[in-house]
Design a protein around this motif. Structure first.
Motif, PDB file in Angstrom:
ATOM      1  N   THR A 114       0.821  -1.220   0.000  1.00  0.00           N
ATOM      2  CA  THR A 114       0.000   0.000   0.000  1.00  0.00           C
ATOM      3  C   THR A 114       0.851   1.264   0.000  1.00  0.00           C
ATOM      4  OG1 THR A 114      -0.123   0.131   2.414  1.00  0.00           O
ATOM      5  CG2 THR A 114      -1.825  -1.174   1.296  1.00  0.00           C
ATOM      6  N   GLN A 115       2.173   1.118   0.009  1.00  0.00           N
ATOM      7  CA  GLN A 115       3.020   2.310   0.047  1.00  0.00           C
ATOM      8  C   GLN A 115       2.953   3.047  -1.278  1.00  0.00           C
ATOM      9  OE1 GLN A 115       6.806   0.864   1.498  1.00  0.00           O
ATOM     10  NE2 GLN A 115       5.985   0.509   3.532  1.00  0.00           N
ATOM     11  N   GLY A 116       3.068   4.356  -1.201  1.00  0.00           N
ATOM     12  CA  GLY A 116       3.024   5.178  -2.401  1.00  0.00           C
ATOM     13  C   GLY A 116       1.620   5.610  -2.785  1.00  0.00           C
ATOM     14  N   LEU A 117       0.617   5.201  -2.007  1.00  0.00           N
ATOM     15  CA  LEU A 117      -0.772   5.561  -2.327  1.00  0.00           C
ATOM     16  C   LEU A 117      -1.246   6.803  -1.564  1.00  0.00           C
ATOM     17  CD1 LEU A 117      -2.340   1.959  -2.296  1.00  0.00           C
ATOM     18  CD2 LEU A 117      -1.669   3.318  -4.283  1.00  0.00           C
ATOM     19  N   GLY A 118      -0.392   7.342  -0.713  1.00  0.00           N
ATOM     20  CA  GLY A 118      -0.775   8.530   0.045  1.00  0.00           C
ATOM     21  C   GLY A 118      -1.518   8.239   1.336  1.00  0.00           C
ATOM     22  N   TYR A 119      -1.591   6.957   1.716  1.00  0.00           N
ATOM     23  CA  TYR A 119      -2.324   6.605   2.944  1.00  0.00           C
ATOM     24  C   TYR A 119      -1.685   7.216   4.188  1.00  0.00           C
ATOM     25  CZ  TYR A 119      -5.066   3.033   0.442  1.00  0.00           C
ATOM     26  OH  TYR A 119      -5.911   2.372  -0.404  1.00  0.00           O
ATOM     27  N   ALA A 120      -0.349   7.208   4.265  1.00  0.00           N
ATOM     28  CA  ALA A 120       0.316   7.737   5.462  1.00  0.00           C
ATOM     29  C   ALA A 120      -0.031   9.211   5.648  1.00  0.00           C
ATOM     30  CB  ALA A 120       1.828   7.542   5.368  1.00  0.00           C
ATOM     31  N   THR A 121       0.014   9.964   4.565  1.00  0.00           N
ATOM     32  CA  THR A 121      -0.323  11.392   4.654  1.00  0.00           C
ATOM     33  C   THR A 121      -1.784  11.574   5.056  1.00  0.00           C
ATOM     34  OG1 THR A 121       1.314  11.860   2.943  1.00  0.00           O
ATOM     35  CG2 THR A 121      -0.317  13.585   3.378  1.00  0.00           C
ATOM     36  N   GLU A 122      -2.655  10.790   4.447  1.00  0.00           N
ATOM     37  CA  GLU A 122      -4.098  10.895   4.712  1.00  0.00           C
ATOM     38  C   GLU A 122      -4.415  10.593   6.180  1.00  0.00           C
ATOM     39  OE1 GLU A 122      -8.025   8.584   2.964  1.00  0.00           O
ATOM     40  OE2 GLU A 122      -6.414   9.060   1.567  1.00  0.00           O
ATOM     41  N   ALA A 123      -3.827   9.530   6.708  1.00  0.00           N
ATOM     42  CA  ALA A 123      -4.091   9.139   8.099  1.00  0.00           C
ATOM     43  C   ALA A 123      -3.387  10.065   9.083  1.00  0.00           C
ATOM     44  CB  ALA A 123      -3.658   7.688   8.320  1.00  0.00           C
ATOM     45  N   ALA A 124      -2.128  10.397   8.805  1.00  0.00           N
ATOM     46  CA  ALA A 124      -1.355  11.227   9.734  1.00  0.00           C
ATOM     47  C   ALA A 124      -1.927  12.639   9.830  1.00  0.00           C
ATOM     48  CB  ALA A 124       0.114  11.272   9.317  1.00  0.00           C
ATOM     49  N   ARG A 125      -2.507  13.126   8.738  1.00  0.00           N
ATOM     50  CA  ARG A 125      -3.112  14.464   8.768  1.00  0.00           C
ATOM     51  C   ARG A 125      -4.234  14.502   9.819  1.00  0.00           C
ATOM     52  NH1 ARG A 125      -3.472  15.882   3.377  1.00  0.00           N
ATOM     53  NH2 ARG A 125      -1.579  17.093   3.677  1.00  0.00           N
ATOM     54  N   VAL A 126      -5.036  13.434   9.880  1.00  0.00           N
ATOM     55  CA  VAL A 126      -6.121  13.348  10.870  1.00  0.00           C
ATOM     56  C   VAL A 126      -5.527  13.308  12.277  1.00  0.00           C
ATOM     57  CG1 VAL A 126      -8.028  11.927  11.712  1.00  0.00           C
ATOM     58  CG2 VAL A 126      -7.676  12.198   9.256  1.00  0.00           C
ATOM     59  N   ALA A 127      -4.457  12.525  12.452  1.00  0.00           N
ATOM     60  CA  ALA A 127      -3.824  12.406  13.774  1.00  0.00           C
ATOM     61  C   ALA A 127      -3.302  13.760  14.251  1.00  0.00           C
ATOM     62  CB  ALA A 127      -2.693  11.380  13.720  1.00  0.00           C
ATOM     63  N   VAL A 128      -2.649  14.499  13.367  1.00  0.00           N
ATOM     64  CA  VAL A 128      -2.103  15.809  13.735  1.00  0.00           C
ATOM     65  C   VAL A 128      -3.239  16.781  14.072  1.00  0.00           C
ATOM     66  CG1 VAL A 128      -0.845  17.833  12.862  1.00  0.00           C
ATOM     67  CG2 VAL A 128       0.052  15.530  12.447  1.00  0.00           C
ATOM     68  N   GLU A 129      -4.281  16.789  13.244  1.00  0.00           N
ATOM     69  CA  GLU A 129      -5.418  17.695  13.507  1.00  0.00           C
ATOM     70  C   GLU A 129      -6.063  17.392  14.852  1.00  0.00           C
ATOM     71  OE1 GLU A 129      -7.936  17.140  10.093  1.00  0.00           O
ATOM     72  OE2 GLU A 129      -6.633  18.348   8.799  1.00  0.00           O
ATOM     73  N   LYS A 130      -6.265  16.093  15.134  1.00  0.00           N
ATOM     74  CA  LYS A 130      -6.904  15.712  16.397  1.00  0.00           C
ATOM     75  C   LYS A 130      -6.002  16.038  17.590  1.00  0.00           C
ATOM     76  CE  LYS A 130     -10.137  12.306  14.649  1.00  0.00           C
ATOM     77  NZ  LYS A 130     -11.339  12.926  15.191  1.00  0.00           N
TER      78      LYS A 130
END
Length: 176
Positions: free
Chosen positions: A111-127
């Motif tokens: 699943t690497q390279g699909l942008g999942y880390a950015t998508e999930a981590a953005r939520v973590a940082v916002e929360k």
């Protein structure tokens, strides 16, 4: 004493992902993710070598949720619920003598390279900013882990310094 989950850190979804607290039944997923030499290439302690080591790691993550009401999430694709493809989120950690929120993300190679880390981590940082504004948030990243460094930069994290982390010079990023 069992804390309730911090409001805002319970299960949540993004456009493509389901983020939920880890549970005891996730042991195999933890071992698969963290026992893979590819996903652990930049981990100072290397890949997990046994199911017992995975059990210890999972117990630590479960205790984070029990103690603080926040911790790392198991990440599933919304189209294939029940299949854990990554870990992401923040957990309280003692770092350089103070308690910080450590931002982490690790995903299955397929699943690497699909942008999942950015998508999930953005939520973590916002929360984290919204619900735990008084706890410093950091990402500690191996200097050769280019994909991880790119995620930190995409999230708008600021490079602060290089530190010795578990015997490895690592880049420390913070949140403005």
């Amino acid at each position: 004493m069992m804390h309730t989950m911090l409001h805002g850190f319970e299960s949540t979804t993004t456009e493509r992902l389901l983020l939920r607290p880890f549970r005891e039944t996730d042991l195999d997923a933890v071992f698969t993710l963290h026992g893979d030499p590819e996903t652990s290439r930049f981990n100072p302690s290397g890949p997990l070598r046994s199911l017992d080591a995975a059990k210890e790691l999972l117990a630590l993550w479960l205790s984070d949720w029990a103690k603080h009401g926040v911790g790392y999430w198991a990440v599933e694709q919304r189209e294939t619920p029940g299949v854990v493809v990554g870990v992401c989120g923040v957990r309280h950690k003692l770092f350089e003598g103070r308690t910080v929120l450590n931002l982490a993300y690790r995903f299955a190679p397929r699943t690497q390279g699909l942008g999942y880390a950015t998508e999930a981590a953005r939520v973590a940082v916002e929360k984290a900013r919204r619900h735990l504004p008084d706890v410093l948030l950091v990402a500690i990243i191996h200097p050769e882990n280019a994909p991880s460094l790119r995620v930190a930069e995409r999230l708008g994290l600021r490079f602060e310094r290089i530190t010795d982390y578990e015997g490895t010079p690592s880049r420390v990023y913070g949140v403005d």
